[in-house]
Design a protein around this motif. Sequence first.
Motif, PDB file in Angstrom:
ATOM      1  N   LEU A   1     -58.950 -93.306 -22.908  1.00  0.00           N
ATOM      2  CA  LEU A   1     -59.913 -92.614 -22.047  1.00  0.00           C
ATOM      3  C   LEU A   1     -60.003 -91.129 -22.413  1.00  0.00           C
ATOM      4  O   LEU A   1     -61.091 -90.544 -22.427  1.00  0.00           O
ATOM      5  N   TRP A   2     -58.843 -90.568 -22.715  1.00  0.00           N
ATOM      6  CA  TRP A   2     -58.848 -89.148 -23.046  1.00  0.00           C
ATOM      7  C   TRP A   2     -59.578 -88.892 -24.356  1.00  0.00           C
ATOM      8  O   TRP A   2     -60.276 -87.905 -24.533  1.00  0.00           O
ATOM      9  N   MET A   3     -59.403 -89.818 -25.299  1.00  0.00           N
ATOM     10  CA  MET A   3     -60.129 -89.722 -26.567  1.00  0.00           C
ATOM     11  C   MET A   3     -61.626 -89.612 -26.288  1.00  0.00           C
ATOM     12  O   MET A   3     -62.323 -88.763 -26.849  1.00  0.00           O
ATOM     13  N   LEU A   4     -62.098 -90.463 -25.371  1.00  0.00           N
ATOM     14  CA  LEU A   4     -63.518 -90.456 -25.033  1.00  0.00           C
ATOM     15  C   LEU A   4     -63.906 -89.112 -24.420  1.00  0.00           C
ATOM     16  O   LEU A   4     -64.920 -88.504 -24.785  1.00  0.00           O
TER      17      LEU A   4
ATOM     18  N   GLY B   1     -63.147 -76.442 -29.993  1.00  0.00           N
ATOM     19  CA  GLY B   1     -62.153 -75.467 -29.559  1.00  0.00           C
ATOM     20  C   GLY B   1     -61.659 -75.692 -28.151  1.00  0.00           C
ATOM     21  O   GLY B   1     -60.582 -75.237 -27.785  1.00  0.00           O
ATOM     22  N   GLU B   2     -62.466 -76.409 -27.349  1.00  0.00           N
ATOM     23  CA  GLU B   2     -62.089 -76.561 -25.946  1.00  0.00           C
ATOM     24  C   GLU B   2     -60.767 -77.324 -25.778  1.00  0.00           C
ATOM     25  O   GLU B   2     -59.969 -77.015 -24.883  1.00  0.00           O
ATOM     26  N   ALA B   3     -60.536 -78.303 -26.642  1.00  0.00           N
ATOM     27  CA  ALA B   3     -59.327 -79.118 -26.496  1.00  0.00           C
ATOM     28  C   ALA B   3     -58.068 -78.322 -26.808  1.00  0.00           C
ATOM     29  O   ALA B   3     -56.979 -78.675 -26.376  1.00  0.00           O
ATOM     30  N   SER B   4     -58.241 -77.233 -27.564  1.00  0.00           N
ATOM     31  CA  SER B   4     -57.068 -76.428 -27.920  1.00  0.00           C
ATOM     32  C   SER B   4     -56.880 -75.280 -26.933  1.00  0.00           C
ATOM     33  O   SER B   4     -56.802 -74.120 -27.309  1.00  0.00           O
ATOM     34  N   SER B   5     -56.872 -75.604 -25.661  1.00  0.00           N
ATOM     35  CA  SER B   5     -56.607 -74.566 -24.673  1.00  0.00           C
ATOM     36  C   SER B   5     -55.573 -75.100 -23.699  1.00  0.00           C
ATOM     37  O   SER B   5     -55.332 -76.294 -23.636  1.00  0.00           O
ATOM     38  N   LEU B   6     -54.963 -74.199 -22.953  1.00  0.00           N
ATOM     39  CA  LEU B   6     -53.935 -74.628 -22.007  1.00  0.00           C
ATOM     40  C   LEU B   6     -54.352 -74.290 -20.586  1.00  0.00           C
ATOM     41  O   LEU B   6     -54.910 -73.212 -20.369  1.00  0.00           O
ATOM     42  N   PRO B   7     -54.085 -75.131 -19.608  1.00  0.00           N
ATOM     43  CA  PRO B   7     -53.542 -76.480 -19.778  1.00  0.00           C
ATOM     44  C   PRO B   7     -54.552 -77.403 -20.460  1.00  0.00           C
ATOM     45  O   PRO B   7     -55.749 -77.161 -20.355  1.00  0.00           O
TER      46      PRO B   7
ATOM     47  N   PRO C   1     -64.515 -82.541 -20.115  1.00  0.00           N
ATOM     48  CA  PRO C   1     -65.284 -81.501 -20.808  1.00  0.00           C
ATOM     49  C   PRO C   1     -65.999 -80.623 -19.772  1.00  0.00           C
ATOM     50  O   PRO C   1     -66.600 -81.150 -18.830  1.00  0.00           O
ATOM     51  N   SER C   2     -65.890 -79.300 -19.918  1.00  0.00           N
ATOM     52  CA  SER C   2     -66.549 -78.428 -18.941  1.00  0.00           C
ATOM     53  C   SER C   2     -68.059 -78.449 -19.151  1.00  0.00           C
ATOM     54  O   SER C   2     -68.822 -78.403 -18.200  1.00  0.00           O
ATOM     55  N   ARG C   3     -68.479 -78.500 -20.419  1.00  0.00           N
ATOM     56  CA  ARG C   3     -69.910 -78.617 -20.720  1.00  0.00           C
ATOM     57  C   ARG C   3     -70.084 -79.786 -21.688  1.00  0.00           C
ATOM     58  O   ARG C   3     -70.053 -79.580 -22.906  1.00  0.00           O
ATOM     59  N   PRO C   4     -70.233 -81.005 -21.168  1.00  0.00           N
ATOM     60  CA  PRO C   4     -70.290 -82.188 -22.051  1.00  0.00           C
ATOM     61  C   PRO C   4     -71.371 -82.034 -23.118  1.00  0.00           C
ATOM     62  O   PRO C   4     -72.472 -81.575 -22.820  1.00  0.00           O
ATOM     63  N   THR C   5     -71.023 -82.405 -24.344  1.00  0.00           N
ATOM     64  CA  THR C   5     -71.978 -82.278 -25.439  1.00  0.00           C
ATOM     65  C   THR C   5     -71.863 -83.469 -26.394  1.00  0.00           C
ATOM     66  O   THR C   5     -70.789 -84.060 -26.526  1.00  0.00           O
ATOM     67  N   LEU C   6     -72.974 -83.802 -27.012  1.00  0.00           N
ATOM     68  CA  LEU C   6     -72.949 -84.853 -28.032  1.00  0.00           C
ATOM     69  C   LEU C   6     -72.827 -84.226 -29.420  1.00  0.00           C
ATOM     70  O   LEU C   6     -72.968 -84.902 -30.436  1.00  0.00           O
TER      71      LEU C   6
END
Lengths: 292, 269
Positions: B22-25, B33-39, B44-49
Amino acid sequence: MNTQRTAWLFLTPALLVLALFFLIPVLAAFALSLTDFDLYALADLRNLRFVALGNYWELLHRPLFWSALGHTLYFVVIGVPLSMVVSLGAAMLLNSPLARMKPLFRTALFAPVVTTVVAVAVIWRYLFNTKYGLANYSLGLIGISPVDWLGDPRWAMPTIILFAVWKNFGYNMIIFLAGLQAIPADLYEAARIDGASPWRQFRHITLPMLAPTMLMVSILTVSGYFQLFAEPFVMTEGGPLQSTVSVLYLMYEEGFKWWNLGSASAVAFLLFLIMFAVTAVMLRASRQRGEA
Amino acid sequence: MSKAVINGLLIGGTAVAVFPLLWMLSVSFMVPGEASSLPPPLWPSRPTLGNYHELFARAGMGRYLLNSLLVSSVITVLSLAFNLMAGYAFAKLRFAGRERVFQALLGGLVIPAQVAMLPLFLLLKYLGLVNSYAGVVAPAMATIFGIFLVRQYARGIPDDLIEAARIDGAGEWRIFVQIIMPLLTPIMVTLAIFTFLTAWNDFMWPLIVLTGQEHYTLPIALASLSREHVQDSELMMAGSVVTVLPVLVLFLALQRYYLQGLLLGSVKG
């Protein structure tokens, strides 16, 4: 007479494929392992020399072969029992009369099995990323300092084992589930009337009744786990410090990176012999226990 | 009480099993870059294709997807045909040496496929099939496991049925196509899914035999992409989704047959 011919006509395509692309190559692998087939022989077959058991002799003197074998055994010895325990646990939960929505849980628990190793390895690499991974973040919340999961030689193999267990346990779970369902319910009924605790029921009914299934599952899992390759290839490239180089990984590098096909064949054959010996020992041990 | 424990454990186990998928999705829809933030962000804050667009427009994912579809489909069709014919012959046709040939085949099950890989590579090289779709397909065109599965199932077909058709004057081929194949439909479906999934997920052999990018299957392409884009988690997750989704959907749609085949293949020794 007529069916004889028909039969062979029906068999020919499959047998031809198996002979040409499996049987002959396996025999050829042994022949190849007795030669020094390398890049030069690949260019011109006249450079090929017969070296008898020279490749095997050299392998047995190479520290990298022993460490690859050690890593593979580590993976098998820790990974297989862990995977079996998780599979059996999940199967018993699913088999419990108290469990709800069984088909849903079963499907979800099985899902990792049908996924592609490379793709899910990519996910795990992210989850176990030292800086941004969820694993370390969660550990941080309970005050454990970050672990360099895939970058620390001590942790790389355990991480790969965890990954493999997550990926594969569903397969054995289904087989265990079928085995559990075949155990007659009156056995448990009788045990309950005699006042046997759940633990005693598990030890004296479930385990003995599951023994044949257990043997088959463990042999299948052991031979599957001996063939460790894609996980280290994608997650660690054999590193750090070659701590995740498995026997097949060594075969791949030896054969298709350095083009030492003779020596790589010897690696493949040794792996085969080891797998064969381990399986034989497991079968024999279980037979003896069955007779005792 | 124990009911709550058991169902609680099941929910927990399921969460662990499914969460990475699910997280992969979720990550696949994040901006770079969003995935490389903490926590680590869950949504996704702004979902994009954008990642999918990038994969298909620039990384050639469409090509790899088609390659995978092509290779897996051809393997499925050919090996299904060959295994069906051989399995039926072993089960229902009488010929000298039947048991011996079959025993020899079963013996081959203990040999890991990797032992054959090095000479197989050389063979295909001399045949000019390295780095071609045919090189991936050729060794998968028949499997001992498939023949075994079909044989076990076909033994249940009554001999009288085949005898009667012969007396009526039907040829062997016609008997096979018109009488046997319809009866074998369930095992055909099972074997087809099995074969397709195995071919789709196969990694080591395509990695060895495919040397040029244009023939890459999805797993090979993904492995090579992930070496170039180690930092682009979002892009890689989208690649993983493209690789995993087709087989996952196929499994969900036909899981009854798949699980059945798994049991037929393993429990029945």
